[in-house]
Write a protein that holds these residues in place. Structure first.
Motif, PDB file in Angstrom:
ATOM      1  N   PRO A  25      -2.252   4.921   3.928  1.00  0.00           N
ATOM      2  CA  PRO A  25      -3.436   4.059   3.950  1.00  0.00           C
ATOM      3  C   PRO A  25      -4.196   4.299   5.268  1.00  0.00           C
ATOM      4  O   PRO A  25      -3.558   4.466   6.314  1.00  0.00           O
ATOM      5  CB  PRO A  25      -2.850   2.642   3.933  1.00  0.00           C
ATOM      6  CG  PRO A  25      -1.426   2.795   3.495  1.00  0.00           C
ATOM      7  CD  PRO A  25      -0.995   4.161   3.903  1.00  0.00           C
ATOM      8  N   ARG A  26      -5.523   4.327   5.197  1.00  0.00           N
ATOM      9  CA  ARG A  26      -6.298   4.656   6.395  1.00  0.00           C
ATOM     10  C   ARG A  26      -5.904   3.785   7.584  1.00  0.00           C
ATOM     11  O   ARG A  26      -5.785   4.272   8.709  1.00  0.00           O
ATOM     12  CB  ARG A  26      -7.807   4.493   6.118  1.00  0.00           C
ATOM     13  CG  ARG A  26      -8.685   4.883   7.313  1.00  0.00           C
ATOM     14  CD  ARG A  26     -10.177   4.742   7.049  1.00  0.00           C
ATOM     15  NE  ARG A  26     -10.670   5.646   6.017  1.00  0.00           N
ATOM     16  CZ  ARG A  26     -10.930   6.954   6.206  1.00  0.00           C
ATOM     17  NH1 ARG A  26     -10.742   7.496   7.393  1.00  0.00           N
ATOM     18  NH2 ARG A  26     -11.364   7.693   5.221  1.00  0.00           N
ATOM     19  N   THR A  70      -5.657  10.386   4.298  1.00  0.00           N
ATOM     20  CA  THR A  70      -5.712   8.929   4.222  1.00  0.00           C
ATOM     21  C   THR A  70      -6.390   8.502   2.931  1.00  0.00           C
ATOM     22  O   THR A  70      -7.153   9.271   2.334  1.00  0.00           O
ATOM     23  CB  THR A  70      -6.493   8.344   5.412  1.00  0.00           C
ATOM     24  OG1 THR A  70      -7.832   8.849   5.370  1.00  0.00           O
ATOM     25  CG2 THR A  70      -5.841   8.714   6.727  1.00  0.00           C
ATOM     26  N   TRP A  71      -6.067   7.297   2.495  1.00  0.00           N
ATOM     27  CA  TRP A  71      -6.785   6.732   1.353  1.00  0.00           C
ATOM     28  C   TRP A  71      -7.400   5.400   1.760  1.00  0.00           C
ATOM     29  O   TRP A  71      -6.856   4.680   2.586  1.00  0.00           O
ATOM     30  CB  TRP A  71      -5.904   6.628   0.110  1.00  0.00           C
ATOM     31  CG  TRP A  71      -4.666   5.765   0.191  1.00  0.00           C
ATOM     32  CD1 TRP A  71      -3.432   6.139   0.631  1.00  0.00           C
ATOM     33  CD2 TRP A  71      -4.528   4.399  -0.226  1.00  0.00           C
ATOM     34  NE1 TRP A  71      -2.534   5.111   0.522  1.00  0.00           N
ATOM     35  CE2 TRP A  71      -3.181   4.022  -0.001  1.00  0.00           C
ATOM     36  CE3 TRP A  71      -5.403   3.447  -0.773  1.00  0.00           C
ATOM     37  CZ2 TRP A  71      -2.685   2.738  -0.293  1.00  0.00           C
ATOM     38  CZ3 TRP A  71      -4.917   2.172  -1.059  1.00  0.00           C
ATOM     39  CH2 TRP A  71      -3.570   1.842  -0.819  1.00  0.00           C
ATOM     40  N   ASP A  72      -8.563   5.125   1.180  1.00  0.00           N
ATOM     41  CA  ASP A  72      -9.293   3.896   1.482  1.00  0.00           C
ATOM     42  C   ASP A  72      -8.927   2.805   0.490  1.00  0.00           C
ATOM     43  O   ASP A  72      -8.378   3.084  -0.576  1.00  0.00           O
ATOM     44  CB  ASP A  72     -10.799   4.161   1.443  1.00  0.00           C
ATOM     45  CG  ASP A  72     -11.266   4.902   2.697  1.00  0.00           C
ATOM     46  OD1 ASP A  72     -10.921   4.431   3.807  1.00  0.00           O
ATOM     47  OD2 ASP A  72     -11.933   5.949   2.563  1.00  0.00           O
ATOM     48  N   GLU A  73      -9.261   1.586   0.866  1.00  0.00           N
ATOM     49  CA  GLU A  73      -8.872   0.421   0.066  1.00  0.00           C
ATOM     50  C   GLU A  73      -9.306   0.514  -1.403  1.00  0.00           C
ATOM     51  O   GLU A  73      -8.660  -0.027  -2.278  1.00  0.00           O
ATOM     52  CB  GLU A  73      -9.454  -0.860   0.671  1.00  0.00           C
ATOM     53  CG  GLU A  73      -9.000  -1.165   2.102  1.00  0.00           C
ATOM     54  CD  GLU A  73      -7.570  -1.670   2.220  1.00  0.00           C
ATOM     55  OE1 GLU A  73      -6.693  -1.275   1.419  1.00  0.00           O
ATOM     56  OE2 GLU A  73      -7.325  -2.474   3.147  1.00  0.00           O
ATOM     57  N   THR A  74     -10.396   1.244  -1.668  1.00  0.00           N
ATOM     58  CA  THR A  74     -10.891   1.312  -3.042  1.00  0.00           C
ATOM     59  C   THR A  74     -10.416   2.569  -3.783  1.00  0.00           C
ATOM     60  O   THR A  74     -10.749   2.778  -4.943  1.00  0.00           O
ATOM     61  CB  THR A  74     -12.442   1.274  -3.050  1.00  0.00           C
ATOM     62  OG1 THR A  74     -12.914   2.309  -2.192  1.00  0.00           O
ATOM     63  CG2 THR A  74     -12.955  -0.073  -2.551  1.00  0.00           C
ATOM     64  N   ARG A 102       0.855  -1.198   0.000  1.00  0.00           N
ATOM     65  CA  ARG A 102       0.000   0.000   0.000  1.00  0.00           C
ATOM     66  C   ARG A 102       0.889   1.245   0.000  1.00  0.00           C
ATOM     67  O   ARG A 102       1.835   1.333   0.779  1.00  0.00           O
ATOM     68  CB  ARG A 102      -0.900   0.013   1.235  1.00  0.00           C
ATOM     69  CG  ARG A 102      -1.985  -1.056   1.262  1.00  0.00           C
ATOM     70  CD  ARG A 102      -2.855  -0.849   2.495  1.00  0.00           C
ATOM     71  NE  ARG A 102      -3.933  -1.825   2.588  1.00  0.00           N
ATOM     72  CZ  ARG A 102      -3.864  -2.947   3.308  1.00  0.00           C
ATOM     73  NH1 ARG A 102      -2.762  -3.252   3.964  1.00  0.00           N
ATOM     74  NH2 ARG A 102      -4.895  -3.764   3.346  1.00  0.00           N
TER      75      ARG A 102
END
Ligand code: ZN
Ligand code: ZN
Ligand code: ZN
Length: 361
Positions: free
Chosen positions: A61-62, A78-82, A44
Motif C-alpha cells: 500500500p502506498r 505501490t497501490w493506491d486506496e482505489t 490492506r
C-alpha cells in the motif's frame, strides 16, 4: 546469509524442484526471511511476488512504502486506496500452473486470488521455504544463542525472587518486562502455571495466587534480533514432595536422553522416542501428552517438529526445542525445555540456566 538475493536464488531453486511458477508472500515470517521486510498484519494487501526469472516485486500500500528499507534487491510497487491489489498481483504472475502462497496469508486474499486465477493450482509456500528456513547458518545460530543467553539470565534471576503471594499474572508481567529489558524486541509468550494449573501445558496465567508448596511452571520466550527464545524451568515454593522430586528426576533424564539423541542423521521421531522411552519406563507415559519439541528460528514454532511420524533426519543447523513434560490432571505439571542445535560435533544446547527445580520463597 542475510535476506536478499542469495535467499531469492535458493528459493528459486526450491521452486524449480517443487514445480512452483510463482511464490506469493504476504504477512507472516516467510516475507522478512526472504526480504528483510515484515508486512503489517492489516486489511490492506502486501504481497511479494517471486517468479523464476525477472525482478522480484514487493507490492505494498502506498502509505506503507516508506517502511520498506530495502531499495536495491527487489522492485517496490505501490497501490493506491482505489486500486485493486489482487488484480495487480494476478496481472504480474500471468497464468501460472502452480503458485505457492504464504501460510499466514489472509483467507480473503487467497480466495480473491483463486478467483482471479481460475486455472492455477495453489499450494503452501511452506513446502518451498520450510526446509530452507529450518537449516540455520552460523549467523542465525549466533542469534539463537544470544536470545537463549538472555532468557537463561532471566530464568537464573527468577530463582532469587519470591513467588508466594503473587498471582500467576503478576509473574507473567514480570517475565514480559524482563524479556524486553534483556533486549528482546517482543515477548511472544510467558506461561506461568501454579499448582494444578500446570497440568494444562499451555495454561493461560490468571488470578491464582501462588501459595506455599506450589510447583510453578514458567515457559517463556520472545524475539530478539529477529530470532526466538524459548525456555521452561520449574520453581517450587518450599521443598518439593518426594513424588515431585522423583518425577522430576525422570523428566530431567528424559530431556537429557532427547538432547543426546539429537545427532546429525537421526530422524526427528527417534529423538521423540528417546524422551518418551524414559517417561514410559517410569510409568508416566500416559501423562506426557505432547510432542518432544518444535523447530525454532524467526518463528517460535517451525520445522522441524520433533514428533512421532516425522522421519526427517536431523542435519547440521537444525534448531529445535527438547521439552518433555509430565502432567497429572488436578494435581501438578512439569516440563523442562532447552533449545538445541544439531551440529557435526554433536547436539549443542543454546540454554544453560540451572535445570534443577528452584526452591523459592
Ligand atoms: Zn508450547
Ligand atoms: Zn516453551
Ligand atoms: Zn517450546
Amino acid at each position: 546469509m542475510t535476506p536478499g538475493p542469495e535467499r531469492f536464488a535458493r528459493a528459486r531453486a526450491r521452486m524449480e524442484e517443487t514445480g512452483v511458477d510463482a511464490l506469493l508472500l504476504s504477512v507472516g515470517p516467510d516475507l522478512p526471511y526472504l526480504t528483510g521486510y515484515e508486512a503489517m498484519p492489516l486489511e490492506r494487501l502486501t504481497m511479494f511476488v517471486l517468479r523464476p526469472t525477472g525482478d522480484p516485486v514487493l507490492l505494498v500500500p502506498r502509505l506503507e512504502a516508506p517502511r520498506v528499507a530495502d531499495r536495491g534487491h527487489f522492485t517496490i510497487e505501490t497501490w493506491d486506496e482505489t486500486d485493486d491489489p489482487v488484480a495487480r498481483v494476478a496481472a504480474m504472475v500471468g497464468a501460472p500452473r502452480r503458485v505457492a502462497i504464504g501460510d499466514h496469508t489472509w483467507a480473503r486474499f487467497v480466495l480473491a486470488l483463486q478467483h482471479a486465477l481460475p486455472g492455477t493450482e495453489f499450494g503452501p509456500a511452506n513446502a518451498v521455504l520450510a526446509p530452507m528456513r529450518a537449516v540455520k547458518d552460523a549467523e542465525e545460530i549466533a542469534a539463537l544463542e544470544r536470545a537463549g543467553a538472555a532468557v537463561d539470565a532471566i530464568a537464573a534471576g527468577l530463582r532469587a525472587t519470591a513467588f508466594a503471594g503473587r498471582r500467576e499474572i503478576d509473574v507473567h508481567r514480570d517475565l514480559v518486562e524482563r524479556m524486553l529489558a534483556a533486549g528482546h524486541e517482543r515477548a511472544n509468550f510467558a506461561i506461568v502455571a501454579a499448582g494444578p494449573n500446570a497440568a494444562s501445558p499451555h495454561h493461560e496465567p490468571g488470578d491464582r495466587v501462588i501459595a506455599d508448596g506450589d510447583l510453578v511452571l514458567c515457559d517463556f520466550g520472545g524475539t530478539m534480533d529477529g530470532y526466538c527464545s524459548d525456555i521452561t524451568r520449574m520453581f517450587c515454593v518450599g521443598e518439593p514432595t518426594t513424588e515431585v522430586r522423583d518425577a522430576y528426576a525422570v523428566l530431567a533424564e528424559a530431556q537429557e536422553a532427547g538432547v543426546r539423541a539429537a545427532t546429525v542423521g537421526t530422524p526427528c521421531e527417534a529423538v521423540d522416542a528417546a524422551t518418551r522411552a524414559v517417561i514410559d519406563a517410569a510409568g508416566y507415559g500416559d501423562f506426557f501428552v505432547h510432542r518432544t519439541g518444535h523447530g525454532i528460528g524467526t518463528e517460535a514454532h517451525e520445522d522441524p517438529y520433533v514428533v512421532s511420524g516425522n522421519a526427517t533426519p536431523l542435519v547440521a543447523g537444525h534448531a529445535f526445542s527438547i521439552e518433555p513434560g509430565i502432567y497429572l490432571p488436578g494435581r501438578w505439571g512439569m516440563r523442562l525445555e532447552d533449545i538445541v542445535v544439531a551440529t557435526e560435533a554433536g547436539p549443542h544446547r543454546c540454554n544453560h540456566a540451572p535445570r534443577d527445580i528452584a526452591v523459592v520463597a
